[in-house]
Design a protein around this motif. Sequence first.
Motif, PDB file in Angstrom:
ATOM      1  N   LEU A   1       0.862  -1.184   0.000  1.00 51.22           N
ATOM      2  CA  LEU A   1       0.000   0.000   0.000  1.00 51.22           C
ATOM      3  C   LEU A   1       0.895   1.228   0.000  1.00 51.22           C
ATOM      4  O   LEU A   1       1.329   1.694   1.052  1.00 51.22           O
ATOM      5  N   PRO A   2       1.228   1.762  -1.179  1.00 50.72           N
ATOM      6  CA  PRO A   2       2.183   2.867  -1.249  1.00 50.72           C
ATOM      7  C   PRO A   2       1.665   4.170  -0.661  1.00 50.72           C
ATOM      8  O   PRO A   2       2.449   5.023  -0.259  1.00 50.72           O
ATOM      9  N   PHE A   3       0.352   4.340  -0.622  1.00 48.82           N
ATOM     10  CA  PHE A   3      -0.220   5.543  -0.013  1.00 48.82           C
ATOM     11  C   PHE A   3      -1.661   5.275   0.394  1.00 48.82           C
ATOM     12  O   PHE A   3      -2.404   4.598  -0.305  1.00 48.82           O
ATOM     13  N   TYR A   4      -2.025   5.803   1.519  1.00 49.79           N
ATOM     14  CA  TYR A   4      -3.424   6.038   1.841  1.00 49.79           C
ATOM     15  C   TYR A   4      -3.446   7.066   2.963  1.00 49.79           C
ATOM     16  O   TYR A   4      -2.435   7.318   3.629  1.00 49.79           O
ATOM     17  N   HIS A   5      -4.590   7.693   3.142  1.00 47.28           N
ATOM     18  CA  HIS A   5      -4.727   8.766   4.132  1.00 47.28           C
ATOM     19  C   HIS A   5      -5.455   8.244   5.358  1.00 47.28           C
ATOM     20  O   HIS A   5      -5.929   7.092   5.385  1.00 47.28           O
TER      21      HIS A   5
ATOM     22  N   SER B   1      -4.719   2.895   8.127  1.00 46.93           N
ATOM     23  CA  SER B   1      -3.873   1.844   7.555  1.00 46.93           C
ATOM     24  C   SER B   1      -3.220   1.107   8.715  1.00 46.93           C
ATOM     25  O   SER B   1      -3.048   1.668   9.805  1.00 46.93           O
ATOM     26  N   GLU B   2      -2.865  -0.144   8.483  1.00 48.00           N
ATOM     27  CA  GLU B   2      -2.270  -0.932   9.557  1.00 48.00           C
ATOM     28  C   GLU B   2      -0.982  -0.320  10.102  1.00 48.00           C
ATOM     29  O   GLU B   2      -0.773  -0.294  11.323  1.00 48.00           O
ATOM     30  N   PRO B   3      -0.059   0.192   9.248  1.00 49.20           N
ATOM     31  CA  PRO B   3       1.159   0.786   9.808  1.00 49.20           C
ATOM     32  C   PRO B   3       0.886   1.974  10.723  1.00 49.20           C
ATOM     33  O   PRO B   3       1.559   2.148  11.742  1.00 49.20           O
TER      34      PRO B   3
ATOM     35  N   THR C   1      -2.386  15.788   4.387  1.00 49.32           N
ATOM     36  CA  THR C   1      -2.498  14.726   3.389  1.00 49.32           C
ATOM     37  C   THR C   1      -1.583  13.550   3.696  1.00 49.32           C
ATOM     38  O   THR C   1      -1.974  12.393   3.605  1.00 49.32           O
ATOM     39  N   TYR C   2      -0.322  13.858   4.051  1.00 46.14           N
ATOM     40  CA  TYR C   2       0.659  12.797   4.255  1.00 46.14           C
ATOM     41  C   TYR C   2       0.857  12.426   5.721  1.00 46.14           C
ATOM     42  O   TYR C   2       1.736  11.625   6.039  1.00 46.14           O
TER      43      TYR C   2
ATOM     44  N   PRO D   1       1.395   5.538   5.034  1.00 43.38           N
ATOM     45  CA  PRO D   1       1.729   4.150   5.380  1.00 43.38           C
ATOM     46  C   PRO D   1       3.205   3.803   5.222  1.00 43.38           C
ATOM     47  O   PRO D   1       3.737   3.010   6.006  1.00 43.38           O
ATOM     48  N   LEU D   2       3.876   4.393   4.238  1.00 41.93           N
ATOM     49  CA  LEU D   2       5.308   4.137   4.086  1.00 41.93           C
ATOM     50  C   LEU D   2       6.069   4.671   5.286  1.00 41.93           C
ATOM     51  O   LEU D   2       6.892   3.968   5.890  1.00 41.93           O
TER      52      LEU D   2
END
Length: 464
Positions: A82-86, A93-95, A326-327, A331-332
């Motif tokens: 998952l390279p991106f999600y908000h 996101s799990e991370p 936004t960032y 997740p990264l």
Amino acid sequence: MLGQTPLTNFQTRDVESLLHPYTPIHKLKTIGAVVMERGEGIYVYDTQGRGYIEGMSGLWCAGLGFGDEEMIEAATAQMRALPFYHIFGAKSSEPAVELAEKLKEIAPVPISKVFFTSSGSEANDTQVKLAWYMNNALGRPNKKKIISRIKAYHGVTVMAASLTGLPGNHNGWDLPVDRVLHTDCPHYYRFGTEGESEADFVARTAKSLRDLIEREGPDTIAAMIAEPVMGAGGVIVPPKGYFEAIQAVLDEHDIILIADEVITGFGRTGNWWGSQTLNMKPKTISAAKQLTAAYAPLGAVMVPEDIYQSYVDHSATLGSFAHGFTYGGHPLSCALGVKAIEIYQKRDILGHVRTLMPLFEQRLKKLADHPLVGETRFCGLVGGAELVADKKTKRSFDPKQGVGPEASRLIEQNGAILRAIGDTIAICPPMIITEAELNELFDRFEKGLDQAEAWVSKEGLRTT
């Protein structure tokens, strides 16, 4: 005086294309720019193939050095998954969830919720908004001023730069904005008076804070923000008992303490948090930098349950908690934060830092005998050497002489990257550095200082 000898790997393309932060850009075409190409361990290498010990961990942040394979693998796996999600609108996101839980586990005080940002500046900016939001929720619309300190550094957004107590961050920028107050800097070497003990100095700074609060009115002040160790102000370590004295004044007037742990978090001072090392008891905490070991941008604001509940109440009144980036919670970045904390724990980075601290202290104390150095300061693996024109009187050089920047340039020519903060040379090596590498770093530091001393004497800068 800065950059009298142009760098040999002058990069015209870089000079033309980038607006370089914290750079005398009017001199850039003369001094050139060093372009880094790769990093390995504690070393970075420029496009000319020259290697340097990165003695500042980049910008106080690359605690695991460069090229750590576990971090690279964690980044690669997350990019594939998952390279991106908000995390807006009740998404997640799990991370992000896992990292928030890890931060709660290692926090120095009870923490209930974590708000993610992209940087330390955004974290401290958010701290102010959250303090205002909380007091609006509690029916205290006038309790909005924020106390910071002279020589503090809290970032470069409009509010964070206003909290910063350095003239260079205000001049030319129409800062600071309203609602920001600055109290005394806890630097005994510079601001202690003749015959005053450190204990008396601490009592005086606490009284000065009390006077400020009573003059402004405690019902108008929401919070005080403080770095456990003041980084960009010159690596200033407060005297023993300072935070206990400050905390008592704040508690008496119902003013919360915000810990800016952007530099001091994640083992840098020999504990997980600088707050633990300096005996701070903050209500909320800002973190960034070594949160991901600098492998991706990420900041965090950590808040306790009682403060969080005020947000819940106000959200019910207003219809939403309308703040976010936004960032924030990328997740990264969060996956790298999870992995960094895992590495700090399983490799016992805290234990390694503590093992190195006596050598770090010994080498810095040795530097205090250098003819250019007035004082050395240190806490864990962060330190500074303040350069002076006269050791006996503590007289500083004229800032226009550029002694600190020239010393930093000469140290760099000897293969070590440190940072001139005015005439203080800061040192903050990656926490993975070995004893042999740390000795080599200080050897290069000393060679550069010897050359700077020769230059100062040749130019007669002590008498001008």
